[in-house]
Design an enzyme around this catalytic site. Structure first.
Site, PDB file in Angstrom:
ATOM      1  N   ASP A 207       0.904  -1.159   0.000  1.00  0.00           N
ATOM      2  CA  ASP A 207       0.000   0.000   0.000  1.00  0.00           C
ATOM      3  C   ASP A 207       0.934   1.197   0.000  1.00  0.00           C
ATOM      4  O   ASP A 207       1.597   1.482   1.008  1.00  0.00           O
ATOM      5  CB  ASP A 207      -0.859  -0.010   1.271  1.00  0.00           C
ATOM      6  CG  ASP A 207      -1.844   1.147   1.274  1.00  0.00           C
ATOM      7  OD1 ASP A 207      -1.430   2.281   0.964  1.00  0.00           O
ATOM      8  OD2 ASP A 207      -3.029   0.931   1.565  1.00  0.00           O
ATOM      9  N   HIS A 208       0.988   1.921  -1.118  1.00  0.00           N
ATOM     10  CA  HIS A 208       2.071   2.896  -1.232  1.00  0.00           C
ATOM     11  C   HIS A 208       1.947   4.062  -0.244  1.00  0.00           C
ATOM     12  O   HIS A 208       2.912   4.763   0.008  1.00  0.00           O
ATOM     13  CB  HIS A 208       2.248   3.386  -2.681  1.00  0.00           C
ATOM     14  CG  HIS A 208       1.280   4.444  -3.111  1.00  0.00           C
ATOM     15  ND1 HIS A 208       0.032   4.161  -3.567  1.00  0.00           N
ATOM     16  CD2 HIS A 208       1.384   5.793  -3.151  1.00  0.00           C
ATOM     17  CE1 HIS A 208      -0.593   5.294  -3.867  1.00  0.00           C
ATOM     18  NE2 HIS A 208       0.211   6.302  -3.631  1.00  0.00           N
ATOM     19  N   HIS A 270      -5.679   2.980   1.355  1.00  0.00           N
ATOM     20  CA  HIS A 270      -4.869   4.114   1.818  1.00  0.00           C
ATOM     21  C   HIS A 270      -5.475   4.820   3.044  1.00  0.00           C
ATOM     22  O   HIS A 270      -4.786   5.075   4.024  1.00  0.00           O
ATOM     23  CB  HIS A 270      -4.697   5.143   0.705  1.00  0.00           C
ATOM     24  CG  HIS A 270      -4.164   4.566  -0.576  1.00  0.00           C
ATOM     25  ND1 HIS A 270      -3.280   3.518  -0.603  1.00  0.00           N
ATOM     26  CD2 HIS A 270      -4.381   4.902  -1.871  1.00  0.00           C
ATOM     27  CE1 HIS A 270      -2.987   3.229  -1.864  1.00  0.00           C
ATOM     28  NE2 HIS A 270      -3.644   4.050  -2.654  1.00  0.00           N
TER      29      HIS A 270
HETATM   30  C1  BG6 Z   1      -3.657   4.944  -6.159  1.00  0.00           C
HETATM   31  C2  BG6 Z   1      -5.035   5.028  -6.740  1.00  0.00           C
HETATM   32  O1  BG6 Z   1      -3.537   3.829  -5.321  1.00  0.00           O
HETATM   33  O2  BG6 Z   1      -3.399   6.130  -5.417  1.00  0.00           O
HETATM   34  C3  BG6 Z   1      -5.179   6.260  -7.606  1.00  0.00           C
HETATM   35  O3  BG6 Z   1      -5.281   3.864  -7.514  1.00  0.00           O
HETATM   36  C4  BG6 Z   1      -4.790   7.508  -6.849  1.00  0.00           C
HETATM   37  O4  BG6 Z   1      -6.508   6.391  -8.108  1.00  0.00           O
HETATM   38  C5  BG6 Z   1      -3.436   7.319  -6.180  1.00  0.00           C
HETATM   39  O5  BG6 Z   1      -4.730   8.580  -7.764  1.00  0.00           O
HETATM   40  C6  BG6 Z   1      -3.138   8.477  -5.242  1.00  0.00           C
HETATM   41  O6  BG6 Z   1      -1.831   8.358  -4.785  1.00  0.00           O
HETATM   42  P1  BG6 Z   1      -1.005   9.651  -4.334  1.00  0.00           P
HETATM   43  O7  BG6 Z   1       0.285   9.097  -3.823  1.00  0.00           O
HETATM   44  O8  BG6 Z   1      -0.846  10.510  -5.548  1.00  0.00           O
HETATM   45  O9  BG6 Z   1      -1.828  10.323  -3.284  1.00  0.00           O
END
Ligand code: BG6
Length: 520
Positions: A207-208, A270
């Site tokens: 989960d990034h 997230h």
């Molecule tokens: C991804 C989603 O996991 O996270 C995207 O699939 C979203 O839809 C993105 O835009 C948002 O990531 P960050 O790091 O730009 O907030």
């Protein structure tokens, strides 16, 4: 040479020239072992936008071992040279700044056409990996990254397992992208399949958001300071808001997004991870299992604010057109690949309670949306009002103290409190104390994928979600997913104009509790 996470903690003394070793003591460095990182989905968007740039950054920072290889795999019949060329295009700007690093990095890149559904392809993959082991001395250590469509996660793990590529838990790992399942049952099934193919210690569900420096900082802020923990509970905090707002629309991902929507795309993973880190109990030590135990526990205690009538605690929205005359923006239903009658939500707001000793009765408001007014992710803790209002307030209404943890952009934290307004009277007015990562550390933090790829290759699972966490997160949203599937009229989609803060119904959700969403 085989792996174990503890073996990666190598101890070294710090430079005597600049420090006193007796005072500073010993420093622990984490060293990635020789290995081959195999990326399935190497022709995809994630590989060229996130994974390869993150690997290049790790290479530049000299955090990858010299015995290292990246094997890109996808169905396209590319050669090593084709793959290198494509990656060179993706990294064009960074290579211009540092052509020498690219000359070395490119030697780590290889490509093998693989269809995970074809057994013969797995046979050639195994052979190719053996060759790479010889050329790059990668010692049979492999990290397999499934950056493929979620429908191939189960089949991909089975294919790797049947080919014998996961049999040594000390030498092989699998990284699985989100979404992990579509609901509680499918996540449970997927967990069972994956755990039949590999041990839990080999599985890294990514989960990034957990790779973001500021999300990890919530842990440090809470558990390295003594001033916050005593007030981090229902006695002092009256509500919590967790926001992930985006300005972008669906971009070119309609195919995926139409069957996902904001609830599955952002909330289940997230936002729920941010909630878990904000609300978890202090772990006994900073150890992967201790942390994940606490996160799982808090998720298992979380409930929708109204489980009997869930539609009363959740608002779904979908962006309509908007923007300015010079930059008009089309609505979600006009986006290429989106059905003109689509009922997929691009915005969700909801209210959740955590039923435990610490948080009983404190509402957690969660919201996320695309095409909102600002790009902003933050956690806002609002403290209880002073029991007696001794002073008039400059703005007319008393404000509560707030601690705002800014995940992105302008990473940092803000503490809002009252001071005396200058002048002869005794009016109070709110001011802010601001900590900014940029100003304090002077350099931007690494992208989430840099941290997470390094951790996966180190075998450190702390920032990856365990099977029980993923299942608990899906379980929390099951009542909503069921309504969306069976009685969608109970959870209508409210349109909202692009570049605003979402549907008015979401404001009404908080207004019922005499609250407002924070609008920075
Ligand atoms: C991804 C989603 O996991 O996270 C995207 O699939 C979203 O839809 C993105 O835009 C948002 O990531 P960050 O790091 O730009 O907030």
């Amino acid at each position: 040479m085989s792996w174990s996470y503890k073996n990666h903690l190598r101890t070294s003394s710090m430079s005597k020239a600049i420090t006193n070793p007796l005072r500073i003591g010993l420093r622990q460095e984490r060293v990635i072992s020789p290995q081959c990182l195999v990326i399935f989905g190497a022709s995809g968007d994630l590989t060229h936008r996130k994974l390869v740039p993150a690997l290049f950054e790790l290479f530049k920072q000299r955090r990858l071992p010299s015995e290292f290889a990246i094997l890109g795999c996808a169905r396209r019949p590319w050669s090593d040279e084709d793959f290198r060329q494509k990656m060179q295009n993706s990294l064009k700007e960074v290579i211009q700044e540092d052509p020498t690093t690219w000359e070395h990095f490119v030697q780590c890149l290889f490509y093998e056409p693989v269809d995970l559904q074809k057994q013969e392809d797995l046979v050639s993959l195994s052979k190719r990996l053996e060759e790479i082991d010889k050329i790059r001395a990668t010692h049979n250590n492999r990290t397999f990254y499934l950056s493929v469509s979620p429908k191939f996660y189960a089949g991909g793990c089975k294919a790797l397992s049947n080919a014998g590529l996961l049999k040594d838990p000390k030498r092989s790992r699998v990284v699985i992208e989100k979404p992990f399942g579509r609901d509680f049952r499918s996540a449970q099934n997927l967990n069972q399949i994956v755990q039949n193919c590999a041990k839990e210690s080999q599985i890294f569900r990514i989960d990034h958001y957990l790779g973001k420096e500021t999300v990890q900082n919530i842990l440090v802020l809470r558990f390295a300071n003594t001033i916050f923990e005593p007030i981090w509970n229902r006695n002092f905090i009256s509500s919590v808001q967790i926001t992930a707002a985006e300005t972008v629309g669906v971009e070119d991902r309609a195919g995926y997004y139409e069957s996902s929507g904001a609830l599955r795309d952002m909330v289940q993973n997230h936002l729920t991870q941010m909630l878990a880190i904000t609300a978890m109990e202090p772990p006994g030590h900073f150890d992967p299992e201790a942390i994940r135990n606490e996160k799982a526990k808090v998720l298992k205690s979380s409930r929708l604010a109204n489980e009997i009538e869930p539609w009363k605690c959740c608002i779904r929205g979908q962006y309509a057109g908007g923007g300015s005359q010079s930059h008009p923006l089309i609505g979600y239903r006009e986006e290429p690949g989106v059905s003109p009658n689509s009922s997929t939500e691009t915005y969700v707001a909801m209210k959740v309670f955590i039923e435990n000793w610490r948080w009983q009765g404190v509402p957690f408001y969660i919201r996320t949306g695309k095409r909102l007014a600002k790009r902003l992710s933050e956690v806002v803790l609002t403290f209880r009002e002073a029991p007696v209002h001794l002073f008039d307030t400059a703005g007319g209404t008393p404000t509560s103290n707030q601690l705002i943890l800014r995940i992105q952009p302008n990473e940092g934290a803000i503490f809002k409190f009252e001071v005396k307004s200058p002048g002869s009277g005794m009016k109070s007015r709110p001011v802010e104390m601001n900590f900014s990562y940029d100003q304090s550390f002077g350099e931007p933090s690494d992208e989430g994928y840099v941290r997470l790829l390094a951790d996966a290759m180190l075998g450190d699972p702390t920032l990856f979600t365990r099977s029980d966490e993923v299942e608990a997160a899906w379980k929390l949203y099951t009542p909503l997913l069921q309504i969306i599937e069976n009685n969608p009229r109970d959870l209508p989609i409210y349109p909202y104009e692009s570049r605003t803060w979402g549907p008015e119904a979401a404001d009404a959700l908080l207004a019922k509790d005499h609250l407002l969403w924070r609008r920075p």
